[in-house]
Motif scaffolding. Structure first.
Motif, short mmCIF file in Angstrom:
data_model
loop_
_atom_site.label_atom_id
_atom_site.label_comp_id
_atom_site.label_asym_id
_atom_site.label_seq_id
_atom_site.Cartn_x
_atom_site.Cartn_y
_atom_site.Cartn_z
N ILE A 18 -2.27 1.12 9.56
CA ILE A 18 -2.05 2.14 8.54
C ILE A 18 -2.78 3.41 8.95
CG2 ILE A 18 -2.43 2.77 6.13
CD1 ILE A 18 -2.27 -0.19 5.42
N VAL A 19 -2.03 4.51 8.98
CA VAL A 19 -2.59 5.79 9.43
C VAL A 19 -2.39 6.84 8.33
CG1 VAL A 19 -2.61 7.50 11.28
CG2 VAL A 19 -1.87 5.16 11.77
N ALA A 25 -5.00 6.29 -0.12
CA ALA A 25 -3.64 6.01 0.31
C ALA A 25 -3.61 4.81 1.24
CB ALA A 25 -3.03 7.23 0.99
N ARG A 26 -4.56 4.74 2.16
CA ARG A 26 -4.65 3.59 3.07
C ARG A 26 -4.92 2.32 2.29
NH1 ARG A 26 -8.13 7.09 5.88
NH2 ARG A 26 -9.90 5.69 5.53
N ALA A 31 -3.26 -2.90 0.18
CA ALA A 31 -3.20 -3.85 -0.94
C ALA A 31 -1.79 -4.39 -1.12
CB ALA A 31 -3.68 -3.17 -2.21
N VAL A 32 -0.79 -3.53 -0.96
CA VAL A 32 0.61 -3.95 -1.09
C VAL A 32 0.96 -4.95 0.00
CG1 VAL A 32 3.00 -3.20 -0.90
CG2 VAL A 32 1.40 -1.88 -2.28
N LEU A 33 0.60 -4.62 1.23
CA LEU A 33 0.98 -5.47 2.36
C LEU A 33 0.18 -6.76 2.42
CD1 LEU A 33 1.37 -2.72 5.11
CD2 LEU A 33 3.16 -3.82 3.78
N SER A 119 8.00 2.46 -4.77
CA SER A 119 7.52 1.26 -5.45
C SER A 119 7.10 0.21 -4.44
CB SER A 119 8.62 0.68 -6.34
OG SER A 119 9.69 0.20 -5.54
N ARG A 120 6.36 -0.79 -4.92
CA ARG A 120 5.96 -1.89 -4.04
C ARG A 120 7.19 -2.55 -3.43
NH1 ARG A 120 5.67 -7.28 -4.05
NH2 ARG A 120 3.95 -8.26 -2.93
#
Length: 230
Positions: A18-19, A25-26, A31-33, A119-120
């Protein structure tokens, strides 16, 4: 600089970097992934230079890339990563809901383009789609791009292309809406295998390497227009 490779974990089937220059934001993307089986966030970086350093040192399958960052921005980082590591998939995650930003990202080599208010479900869908080798483009943004290009003169290119058949044009339009092969198959009432063959023919005729670049080429040549203008 934030540069946090995950330590001591088993190697997952899909390794994600994640960049983004914003820590929140990261954290939100991570958290989603984290809830998805078979996906692991193996590192974070807060600019494009750190991302390039990370992929040079650690195996990565997918990069979730911000657009505007210090040192090296997302577009230039994408170009460099794809030049050195073409197998890495890149999804641009940005607030830039502008056709020009989409086109620039696609030319750089991204396989997906997500807005930060996604959205997720959209985020996970984009990741899964790109990992299958399919493009994921924000449908509203693609529509804006098509409408803008409908008023523009198509790119002058000295290299002629083999004309697309009516069915290939239908497949191309749906491909550019970010639809998967199965979704295209359902809409056109044909098999996913037939869609795959049509996509391969489109890629060959446009002289590109993948379906994302086929979308870029079609936009540049004005091959696809907003349906409402047909």
């Amino acid at each position: 600089m934030t540069f946090n490779p995950t330590a001591g974990s088993s190697s997952p089937s899909t390794r994600v970097l994640i960049v983004d220059d914003h820590e929140l934001a990261r954290a939100g993307l991570a958290a989603v992934l984290a809830c998805e089986p078979g996906i692991e966030v193996v590192g974070e970086a807060d600019n494009g230079a750190a991302a390039l350093d990370f992929v040079a040192r650690h195996p990565v399958d997918l990069v979730m890339m911000d657009l505007q960052m210090p040192v090296i921005d997302g577009i230039e980082a994408t170009r460099r990563i794809k030049a050195l590591h073409p197998a890495i998939g890149i999804i641009m995650v940005t607030v830039q809901a502008k056709p020009d930003a989409l086109m620039e990202a696609l030319r750089a080599g991204v396989a997906g383009y997500l807005l930060k208010d996604a959205s997720r479900r959209e985020i996970i869908g984009a990741v899964r789609q790109v990992l299958r080798g399919e493009a994921f483009l924000n449908p509203d943004l693609v529509l804006q791009t098509l409408r803008r290009l409908a008023h523009a003169t198509p790119t002058d290119d000295a290299t002629p292309i083999e004309p697309l058949t009516p069915r290939e044009q239908q497949v191309l339009r749906l491909l550019m809406q970010g639809k998967t092969n199965r979704e295209i198959a359902r809409e056109l009432i044909i098999s996913p295998g037939t869609v795959k063959v049509h996509v391969e023919h489109i890629i060959a005729k446009l002289g590109v390497s993948d379906r994302t670049q086929a979308a870029v080429r079609a936009l540049e040549l004005g091959l696809v227009r907003d349906k409402g203008r047909d």
